[in-house]
Design an enzyme around this catalytic site. Structure first.
Site, PDB file in Angstrom:
ATOM      1  N   ASP A   1       0.868  -1.183   0.000  1.00  0.00           N
ATOM      2  CA  ASP A   1       0.000   0.000   0.000  1.00  0.00           C
ATOM      3  C   ASP A   1       0.902   1.229   0.000  1.00  0.00           C
ATOM      4  O   ASP A   1       2.134   1.091  -0.062  1.00  0.00           O
ATOM      5  CB  ASP A   1      -0.955  -0.048   1.204  1.00  0.00           C
ATOM      6  N   PRO A   2       0.346   2.445   0.087  1.00  0.00           N
ATOM      7  CA  PRO A   2       1.215   3.629   0.011  1.00  0.00           C
ATOM      8  C   PRO A   2       2.292   3.662   1.094  1.00  0.00           C
ATOM      9  O   PRO A   2       3.320   4.313   0.937  1.00  0.00           O
ATOM     10  CB  PRO A   2       0.243   4.801   0.176  1.00  0.00           C
TER      11      PRO A   2
ATOM     12  N   GLU B   1      -1.781   0.059  -5.161  1.00  0.00           N
ATOM     13  CA  GLU B   1      -1.561   1.372  -4.523  1.00  0.00           C
ATOM     14  C   GLU B   1      -0.080   1.740  -4.553  1.00  0.00           C
ATOM     15  O   GLU B   1       0.542   2.023  -3.530  1.00  0.00           O
ATOM     16  CB  GLU B   1      -2.139   1.380  -3.100  1.00  0.00           C
TER      17      GLU B   1
ATOM     18  N   HIS C   1     -10.149  10.422   0.945  1.00  0.00           N
ATOM     19  CA  HIS C   1      -9.678  10.640  -0.429  1.00  0.00           C
ATOM     20  C   HIS C   1     -10.331  11.811  -1.152  1.00  0.00           C
ATOM     21  O   HIS C   1     -10.370  11.829  -2.383  1.00  0.00           O
ATOM     22  CB  HIS C   1      -9.837   9.346  -1.241  1.00  0.00           C
TER      23      HIS C   1
ATOM     24  N   GLU D   1     -11.011   0.199  -5.734  1.00  0.00           N
ATOM     25  CA  GLU D   1     -11.409  -0.105  -4.355  1.00  0.00           C
ATOM     26  C   GLU D   1     -12.254   1.028  -3.803  1.00  0.00           C
ATOM     27  O   GLU D   1     -11.869   2.195  -3.911  1.00  0.00           O
ATOM     28  CB  GLU D   1     -10.180  -0.214  -3.424  1.00  0.00           C
TER      29      GLU D   1
ATOM     30  N   ASN E   1     -11.536  -1.906  14.060  1.00  0.00           N
ATOM     31  CA  ASN E   1     -11.749  -1.597  12.645  1.00  0.00           C
ATOM     32  C   ASN E   1     -11.036  -0.310  12.251  1.00  0.00           C
ATOM     33  O   ASN E   1     -10.769   0.543  13.087  1.00  0.00           O
ATOM     34  CB  ASN E   1     -13.249  -1.463  12.365  1.00  0.00           C
TER      35      ASN E   1
ATOM     36  N   SER F   1     -10.527  -9.005  11.253  1.00  0.00           N
ATOM     37  CA  SER F   1     -10.984  -8.177  10.144  1.00  0.00           C
ATOM     38  C   SER F   1     -11.092  -6.732  10.610  1.00  0.00           C
ATOM     39  O   SER F   1     -11.756  -6.439  11.593  1.00  0.00           O
ATOM     40  CB  SER F   1     -12.353  -8.655   9.642  1.00  0.00           C
TER      41      SER F   1
END
Ligand code: CA
Length: 516
Positions: free
Chosen positions: A134-135, A183, A256, A281, A296, A383
């Site tokens: 990822d980033p 990403e 975002h 995504e 989460n 998760s």
């Protein structure tokens, strides 16, 4: 100016109250029709964790409570693309899985076969890493660590990509699209300069054209709110003449930026470089609650944008808005991320943790420590998105699962309140406390309306006597709990005391330059 009256600043807080559970009955779901949806528009879902989930005992049920095959259900509900991440070797030196679905190519083949049986093609998401890319991190696979880029790594990427795709092809899997990295914000496979990133992507691209000549080739970035970075990356890919078709992005509205910004940035890249664009995504929370005793990434109290209530209706409005944004600019699709990553159990952390470790059904297992000691090896667990799924904590389809079909036609529902916004009130301890008559509500079509509110009784004298302090005042509006954050303050009598307003006419300024 009189200070007898309290100075009141009423603002709608960015934080919305969660909608009441059980409000979104299936027949009451509002779905805005997505206009000008192009033929063949991809309505995808990433289900990379599904095999580990099922191994952990997770079962999926339709809205009526019948146990069903996940892929058949997705297909019936209008999903037409299955996304799956592929890690080179997500296992430690003793063969124990790093977690996150333990998604190597063998898992992707299995998922691809299940998808094919339901008539669904794959979007293959190569991370070119042994675990999450990822980033923040783009670590090379163990086996490729320290390789010379030209002599060793580039041939390894090409051969690995070719072998993986051949395995999928041999298994009869239909592949609609392949991602060269995940990403990849200025890093990929341990490489941090664009010439080398291009070389890795180019090696993958050649393999895709060879094995699946009809598949689209995609690149994938995150953080579209930084439009200049997107412009820069797109221009670098053009400079090196990378052979690709789709400029893809993640779009999570929490972080975002706006959809208008997303449209501006992507349409500019599409027009400038003649590329297709797609949201690879997105997802949205149907509840702030956690279902598996493992925190989460989105819940109550975080600092992020919340343009929709956390509710099933909020999920639908988010997804249809993203799909509409893509349709508006000629984009080719939207993919929902990990919509089936539900809790492996709801009884206890201990019970769940044993399954995450054994089957890799959490975001990371402790065994990831060898490879990623600073992140997964420290914070492993379950998760992190069980509140952003399209299934409830027991695996039963939420009404939002129907949105992939319903957004093509739209579904009307009576206008109703979906959630109330929290309000904030500042009152001078020497003034009068005047609570507002209305609070802003978010309606089921995501429009805003003010609704009448009745506040619980407050003891004004006591609040003022207590001095500077903050309180949560509760009330009732449209049958729901309304919350007002009351801040008792001492009013600042100095106008523009920080000089941050451009108008400084209330200040007399003298120039002391040259003075001691
Ligand atoms: Ca969780």
């Amino acid at each position: 100016m009189s200070f007898k009256k309290c100075m009141v600043f009423l603002t709608a807080a960015a934080l919305l109250l969660s909608a009441l559970p059980g409000m979104a009955e299936e027949n009451a779901l509002y779905v805005r029709k997505v206009e000008n949806l192009p033929e063949g528009f991809f309505l995808g879902m990433d289900v990379s964790s599904v095999l580990a989930e099922e191994a952990s005992g997770v079962k999926y049920y339709d809205a009526s409570g019948n146990e069903r095959d996940l892929f058949a259900m997705l297909s019936e509900n209008g999903v037409n693309l299955i996304r799956v991440r592929v890690w080179n070797d997500p296992f430690d030196s003793q063969g124990r899985g790093y977690g996150g679905g333990n998604c190597d190519i063998n898992a992707a083949v299995e998922i691809g076969k299940r998808a094919a049986a339901a008539g669904l093609p794959l979007l293959v998401d190569f991370h070119y890493s042994d675990f999450w890319a990822d980033p923040g991190k783009q670590m090379a696979p163990k086996a490729w660590k320290g390789m010379d880029i030209d002599e060793e790594k580039v041939p390894a990427v090409e051969e690995y990509t070719r072998d993986c795709l051949q395995k999928l092809k041999d298994a009869g899997v239909s592949v609609a699209m392949v991602q060269l990295g995940n990403e990849t914000n200025g890093m990929l496979c341990g490489e941090k300069i664009w010439m080398n990133i291009y070389k890795i992507m180019n090696a993958g691209s050649k393999a895709v054209r060879e094995i699946y000549p009809d598949a689209l080739i995609a690149v994938h970035f995150a953080n579209p709110e930084n439009g200049d970075a997107y412009r820069s990356w797109a221009s670098k890919l053009a400079y090196y003449h990378l052979d690709y078709d789709v400029f893809g992005t993640s779009y999570y509205p929490y972080w975002h930026g706006t959809l208008d910004n997303l449209k501006t940035v992507l349409s500019e890249i599409a027009d400038t470089y003649g590329k297709k664009v797609m949201v690879m995504e997105t997802s949205y929370a149907w509840t702030a609650a956690d279902g598996d005793f493992s925190g989460n990434s989105i819940g109550e109290g975080g600092v992020y944008d919340k343009p929709y209530p956390f509710s099933v209706q909020g999920q639908v409005n988010e997804f249809t808005d993203v799909a509409q944004a893509m349709a508006d600019i000629g984009g080719i699709g939207v993919c929902y991320w990990e919509g089936a990553w539900v809790p492996v159990g709801t009884a206890s952390w201990e019970e769940n943790a044993a399954k995450w470790e054994q089957y890799g059904s959490g975001w990371a297992a402790s065994y990831a420590w060898e490879y990623d000691p600073n992140d997964a090896g420290k914070y492993y667990g379950g998760s992190a998105c069980d509140n952003q799924t399209l299934f409830d904590f027991s695996g039963k389809a939420l009404p939002s699962l129907a949105m992939f079909n319903l957004l093509k036609t739209g579904q009307d529902a009576p206008l109703r309140v979906e959630a109330l916004e929290e309000v904030t009130l500042y009152c001078d301890i020497n003034g009068e406390i005047v609570l507002p008559d209305t609070v802003p509500a978010v309606m089921n079509d995501n429009s805003r309306q003010d609704v009448a509110v009745t506040w619980d009784q407050i003891d004004e004298a006591a609040l003022k006597a207590a001095g500077v302090a903050s309180y949560a005042i509760h009330g009732t509006a449209d049958g729901r709990d309304a919350v007002l954050n009351l801040h008792m303050v001492k009013y600042n009598f100095i106008a523009n005391g920080s000089f941050e307003d451009g108008d400084r006419s209330m200040w007399k300024t003298t120039d002391h330059a040259g003075a001691d």
